[in-house]
Design an enzyme around this catalytic site. Structure first.
Site, short mmCIF file in Angstrom:
data_model
loop_
_atom_site.label_atom_id
_atom_site.label_comp_id
_atom_site.label_asym_id
_atom_site.label_seq_id
_atom_site.Cartn_x
_atom_site.Cartn_y
_atom_site.Cartn_z
N HIS A 94 -58.69 -84.78 65.97
CA HIS A 94 -58.69 -86.19 65.51
C HIS A 94 -59.84 -86.42 64.55
O HIS A 94 -60.90 -85.77 64.63
CB HIS A 94 -58.70 -87.18 66.67
CG HIS A 94 -59.88 -87.09 67.61
ND1 HIS A 94 -61.09 -87.65 67.32
CD2 HIS A 94 -60.00 -86.54 68.85
CE1 HIS A 94 -61.93 -87.46 68.34
NE2 HIS A 94 -61.29 -86.78 69.28
N ASP A 104 -61.69 -89.25 63.93
CA ASP A 104 -62.77 -90.20 64.22
C ASP A 104 -63.75 -89.66 65.24
O ASP A 104 -63.47 -88.70 65.97
CB ASP A 104 -62.21 -91.54 64.69
CG ASP A 104 -61.38 -91.42 65.97
OD1 ASP A 104 -60.69 -90.40 66.14
OD2 ASP A 104 -61.41 -92.35 66.79
N ASP A 145 -67.39 -83.84 69.11
CA ASP A 145 -66.13 -84.36 69.63
C ASP A 145 -65.54 -85.27 68.56
O ASP A 145 -65.98 -86.38 68.39
CB ASP A 145 -66.38 -85.13 70.92
CG ASP A 145 -65.17 -85.90 71.41
OD1 ASP A 145 -64.04 -85.61 70.96
OD2 ASP A 145 -65.36 -86.82 72.24
N GLU A 171 -58.37 -91.78 67.35
CA GLU A 171 -58.07 -91.35 68.72
C GLU A 171 -58.95 -92.03 69.74
O GLU A 171 -58.49 -92.42 70.81
CB GLU A 171 -58.23 -89.83 68.80
CG GLU A 171 -57.84 -89.21 70.13
CD GLU A 171 -58.99 -89.04 71.11
OE1 GLU A 171 -58.75 -88.61 72.25
OE2 GLU A 171 -60.16 -89.34 70.73
N GLU A 172 -60.23 -92.19 69.42
CA GLU A 172 -61.20 -92.60 70.42
C GLU A 172 -61.01 -94.03 70.92
O GLU A 172 -61.41 -94.35 72.05
CB GLU A 172 -62.62 -92.44 69.87
CG GLU A 172 -63.02 -91.00 69.55
CD GLU A 172 -63.25 -90.16 70.80
OE1 GLU A 172 -62.99 -90.63 71.91
OE2 GLU A 172 -63.70 -89.01 70.64
N ASP A 211 -59.60 -80.29 71.21
CA ASP A 211 -60.44 -81.39 71.67
C ASP A 211 -61.02 -81.18 73.06
O ASP A 211 -61.49 -82.12 73.68
CB ASP A 211 -59.63 -82.70 71.63
CG ASP A 211 -60.49 -83.94 71.63
OD1 ASP A 211 -61.71 -83.82 71.40
OD2 ASP A 211 -59.95 -85.03 71.87
N HIS A 250 -69.93 -88.79 73.56
CA HIS A 250 -69.91 -90.25 73.57
C HIS A 250 -71.29 -90.83 73.87
O HIS A 250 -71.40 -92.01 74.21
CB HIS A 250 -68.88 -90.80 74.57
CG HIS A 250 -67.47 -90.39 74.30
ND1 HIS A 250 -66.40 -90.94 74.97
CD2 HIS A 250 -66.94 -89.52 73.42
CE1 HIS A 250 -65.28 -90.40 74.54
NE2 HIS A 250 -65.59 -89.52 73.59
#
Length: 486
Positions: A76, A78, A115, A145-146, A169, A457
């Site tokens: 992904h 983002d 990530d 995606e996030e 991922d 994150h």
């Protein structure tokens, strides 16, 4: 970026450094997408986009591999934008600043974007490196995606030509994922009633900071502190004996990250200030004792402040505070089938407050739909008790494990040959896009692999350098070993 140029394999690290230099938080991926499209055209690859912005790049098979099954490498575009409170950084304008720290690559005061930036870089590196042998190859890069898996939701049937999908991922070298949790967002809204702060009150800002934060799925079992829950616990325990008035509550920034920081603005009678000060110190001590191992750097600060905000009315405050304190959070149930894996969890991720409204956003995850529904039902029940509005939306399915998956067995066998040890075949308690891909492509064989990433994150995010090399060896060996298409 020059520091990453020392690392191997190239061009993976060069491409990752370039990705870091182009801002790409969720909903702001267009500059990176434009760069990748132009790069693909310059390399002579076929490239196109679909109606939701996903990018598809195709490269012909290596000579002699034309009869192999086609593979799509997927990542992904983002990244999650999180920064330390004292870091000045605009994720929509400023580049990520990666650097080498011992065995790891991390970033200066922000999330790194490993990530899924390393996975994305690996897919583009396969395209760029003609020494990698492979059959017909596609690279799929999905949008946003996030914050809702927008690209995966919008993926149309018939666009991909591949038989096999390798998702990049995952975040643990030596683990092969063949299933993942589904999820749903649950938002609770309070209409606020306010009144003037009584005479003789003093106002304070209480700030909880220094927590690690982390991935609300992959790190939920670690028992990390949640700033929203910990602040609510203090308020619920002391609002009555202090005569405390709540003016503001803010904590967390994205629903899929465990909240690292939060603050409240409160008012207490002048004759209760000494007691408030003592209770702050006592509560900080309690938290430092309870969370000594997992949260050694937490601090609870209290400083007198000036504000024009009014206080919540007593009824409004109690309903809001008791809701935050009573709401479930963290692990709800461990899986009986996938030993050691969380089955169902949720994260009280974001609390925001304006003059007239407060909003609480949860992300619920579960390997099974009934577990997801159970938590939604709990949140619905306490929302009704608190007389708050609520909605569940953005539900996405889990990825049902397939123990007979040919590509999963191929990856496992290849790993054993390369490294002389057996990998762990796992189900991950996080949202991978594979479950959504199964709707338009029900017969596609899927697997997920990746390097070791810690603190995703959160500003502590880092990727293990050696694991990137091992992941690259595995990925390229698997591509070479893909069988002939029947």
């Amino acid at each position: 970026m020059s520091e990453l140029a020392k690392l191997s394999p190239q061009p993976l690290w060069d491409i990752f450094a370039k990705i870091c230099s182009i801002p790409h938080p969720s909903h702001h991926e267009e500059a990176l997408a434009t760069h990748i499209i132009e790069w693909s055209k310059q390399k002579g690859f076929h490239v196109e986009r679909d109606q939701v912005g996903n990018i598809l790049i195709r490269k012909a098979a290596t000579k002699g591999y034309e009869d192999r099954k086609a593979v799509v490498l997927q990542a992904h575009l983002d990244m999650v934008p999180q920064k330390n409170n004292d870091t000045v950084h605009d994720f929509t304008k400023d580049p990520i600043r990666p650097y080498i720290n011992g065995e790891w690559v991390t970033a200066e005061g922000t999330t790194l974007g490993a990530d899924n930036g390393v996975g994305m870089a690996s897919a583009l590196a396969v395209l760029a490196d003609d020494s990698v042998e492979h059959g017909p190859l596609e690279v799929l890069l999905t949008m946003t995606e996030e914050t809702g898996m927008d690209g995966a939701f919008g993926l149309q049937a018939g666009w991909l030509q591949a038989d096999i999908l390798i998702n990049t991922d995952s975040e643990e070298e030596g683990e092969i994922y063949m299933g993942c949790a589904g999820g749903v967002d649950f938002t609770v809204t309070f209409d606020l009633a306010r009144e003037a702060i009584p005479q003789g009150y003093k106002t304070f800002t209480m700030t909880l900071k220094g927590l690690k934060g982390g991935h609300s799925g992959g790190d939920v079992h670690l028992g990390l502190g949640n700033a929203n829950k910990l602040l609510a616990r203090f308020l619920a325990g002391h609002q009555e004996d202090l005569g405390l008035k709540l003016l503001e509550f803010t904590g967390g920034t994205v629903r899929n990250a465990i909240p690292r920081e939060g603050h409240v603005i409160i008012a207490v009678p002048a004759d209760k200030v000494t007691e408030l000060t003592a209770l702050r110190a006592r509560y900080e001590g309690i938290l430092k004792n309870e969370l000594a191992v997992v949260e050694p750097n937490l601090v609870l600060l209290l400083e007198e402040t000036q504000t024009k905000l009014q206080a919540l009315t007593e009824d409004c405050q109690k309903r809001f505070v008791f809701f935050l304190n009573a709401a479930p959070n963290g692990v709800i149930r461990m899986s009986d089938v996938a030993k050691g894996v969380v089955e169902t969890s949720l994260n009280e991720g974001v609390v925001t407050m304006t003059d007239k409204q407060a909003e609480v956003i949860f992300l619920v995850r579960s390997l099974i739909d009934s577990g997801k529904n159970y938590v939604v039902n709990m949140l619905t029940s306490i929302s009704k008790l608190a007389q708050a509005k609520y909605k569940a939306e953005g539900s996405y399915p889990g990825w049902q494990p397939d123990a007979d998956s040919p590509v999963m067995h191929l990856v496992s066998e290849t790993y054993q040959k390369l490294f002389g040890k057996t990998p762990n075949v796992m189900v991950i308690h996080a949202g991978l896009e594979c479950g959504l891909f199964k709707k338009p492509y029900p017969d596609m064989d899927m697997v997920s692999i990746g390097p070791t990433i810690r603190g995703a994150h959160s500003p502590d995010e880092r990727v293990h350098i050696a694991s990137v090399g091992e992941y690259w060896k595995l990925l390229t060996a698997v591509l070479k070993a893909i069988p002939v298409k029947n």
